[in-house]
Design an enzyme around this catalytic site. Sequence first.
Site, PDB file in Angstrom:
ATOM      1  N   ASN A   1      44.592  42.726  29.878  1.00  0.00           N
ATOM      2  CA  ASN A   1      43.581  42.078  29.620  1.00  0.00           C
ATOM      3  C   ASN A   1      43.899  41.446  28.297  1.00  0.00           C
ATOM      4  O   ASN A   1      44.581  41.814  27.378  1.00  0.00           O
ATOM      5  CB  ASN A   1      42.220  42.974  29.515  1.00  0.00           C
ATOM      6  CG  ASN A   1      42.311  44.288  28.681  1.00  0.00           C
ATOM      7  OD1 ASN A   1      43.464  44.776  28.575  1.00  0.00           O
ATOM      8  ND2 ASN A   1      41.120  44.870  28.493  1.00  0.00           N
TER       9      ASN A   1
ATOM     10  N   GLU B   1      41.650  39.524  25.554  1.00  0.00           N
ATOM     11  CA  GLU B   1      40.299  39.349  25.051  1.00  0.00           C
ATOM     12  C   GLU B   1      40.183  38.291  23.862  1.00  0.00           C
ATOM     13  O   GLU B   1      40.875  38.217  22.844  1.00  0.00           O
ATOM     14  CB  GLU B   1      39.678  40.834  24.223  1.00  0.00           C
ATOM     15  CG  GLU B   1      39.517  41.807  25.257  1.00  0.00           C
ATOM     16  CD  GLU B   1      38.931  43.042  24.701  1.00  0.00           C
ATOM     17  OE1 GLU B   1      39.015  43.005  23.562  1.00  0.00           O
ATOM     18  OE2 GLU B   1      38.622  43.865  25.644  1.00  0.00           O
TER      19      GLU B   1
ATOM     20  N   GLU C   1      43.900  42.568  36.113  1.00  0.00           N
ATOM     21  CA  GLU C   1      43.959  41.889  37.621  1.00  0.00           C
ATOM     22  C   GLU C   1      44.202  40.562  37.920  1.00  0.00           C
ATOM     23  O   GLU C   1      44.993  40.228  38.596  1.00  0.00           O
ATOM     24  CB  GLU C   1      42.794  42.629  38.622  1.00  0.00           C
ATOM     25  CG  GLU C   1      42.633  44.059  38.253  1.00  0.00           C
ATOM     26  CD  GLU C   1      41.642  44.602  37.227  1.00  0.00           C
ATOM     27  OE1 GLU C   1      41.668  43.714  36.095  1.00  0.00           O
ATOM     28  OE2 GLU C   1      40.807  45.433  37.282  1.00  0.00           O
TER      29      GLU C   1
ATOM     30  N   CYS D   1      36.384  45.114  38.368  1.00  0.00           N
ATOM     31  CA  CYS D   1      35.150  44.426  38.276  1.00  0.00           C
ATOM     32  C   CYS D   1      34.773  43.632  39.366  1.00  0.00           C
ATOM     33  O   CYS D   1      35.791  43.252  40.137  1.00  0.00           O
ATOM     34  CB  CYS D   1      34.990  43.829  36.931  1.00  0.00           C
ATOM     35  SG  CYS D   1      35.565  42.313  37.005  1.00  0.00           S
TER      36      CYS D   1
ATOM     37  N   CYS E   1      37.157  40.384  39.448  1.00  0.00           N
ATOM     38  CA  CYS E   1      38.345  40.598  39.977  1.00  0.00           C
ATOM     39  C   CYS E   1      38.364  40.870  41.627  1.00  0.00           C
ATOM     40  O   CYS E   1      39.681  40.505  42.074  1.00  0.00           O
ATOM     41  CB  CYS E   1      39.230  41.663  39.007  1.00  0.00           C
ATOM     42  SG  CYS E   1      39.439  41.273  37.434  1.00  0.00           S
TER      43      CYS E   1
HETATM   44  N1  THU Z   1      38.575  44.463  32.201  1.00  0.00           N
HETATM   45  C1  THU Z   1      39.707  44.176  33.027  1.00  0.00           C
HETATM   46  O1  THU Z   1      40.860  43.889  32.516  1.00  0.00           O
HETATM   47  N2  THU Z   1      39.385  44.366  34.465  1.00  0.00           N
HETATM   48  C2  THU Z   1      38.290  44.722  34.988  1.00  0.00           C
HETATM   49  O2  THU Z   1      38.325  44.240  36.274  1.00  0.00           O
HETATM   50  C3  THU Z   1      37.206  45.062  34.221  1.00  0.00           C
HETATM   51  C4  THU Z   1      37.362  44.631  32.721  1.00  0.00           C
HETATM   52  C5  THU Z   1      38.746  44.123  30.830  1.00  0.00           C
HETATM   53  C6  THU Z   1      37.894  43.299  30.147  1.00  0.00           C
HETATM   54  C7  THU Z   1      37.855  43.707  28.712  1.00  0.00           C
HETATM   55  O3  THU Z   1      38.846  43.440  28.089  1.00  0.00           O
HETATM   56  C8  THU Z   1      37.569  45.111  28.787  1.00  0.00           C
HETATM   57  O4  THU Z   1      38.151  45.676  30.187  1.00  0.00           O
HETATM   58  C9  THU Z   1      36.152  45.934  28.769  1.00  0.00           C
HETATM   59  O5  THU Z   1      35.206  45.301  29.838  1.00  0.00           O
HETATM   60 ZN    ZN Z   2      37.616  41.886  36.021  1.00  0.00          ZN
END
Ligand code: THU
Ligand code: ZN
Length: 170
Positions: free
Chosen positions: A75, A77, A88, A123, A126
Amino acid sequence: MKENIDKLVWVPSPREIAVEKLLILNEIEAIGLPWLENLAHTAAIARKRAYIPQTGYGVGAAMLDTIGDEHSGQNVEITTLSETGHAEEQSMKNAIDKSVIQRMGRRFVRAVAVSHEGDTSPCGRCRQIMKEFSDNALVIIADPEGEIRRITSLRILLPDAFGPKDLGIE
Ligand code: THU
Ligand code: ZN
């Protein structure tokens, strides 16, 4: 109306779930559990590259494509929040950068391993992106050390999905 309400309710049938469990077990056997364990460790390594100034919640992903190559992501941000890239999602986009669609078509995702602290699943966004690039795929949830917590499938995580086929896209 009242006596027919039963027919209006849709839930996955116990039979469909049992069949899916067998498919998952077959796919684990076909790929080989050691390879999936390795994929989970690759996801854990990717997690260390996460850029997470807002949440401190790192997520790493490693995707196995249909010809056996691995692609990782983590991830990222962005301060404006909505531009944040999920691990993902990034793993699939990284694979597209390497021409997977040109080489093997739209259904290039065979398995996705995800590593993070919580015992949670990818999530909804994804899951939908995975659906674009696979009719079904293994989803492996691992801890920050890359140890597998559980293995499931996209079809279980996103039942009755809307996907490319619904727009006639093969
Ligand atoms: N996050 C992911 O990388 N994948 C997901 O499917 C769930 C959330 C990340 C996004 C954010 O940087 C952190 O997790 C908290 O939501
Ligand atoms: Zn996601």
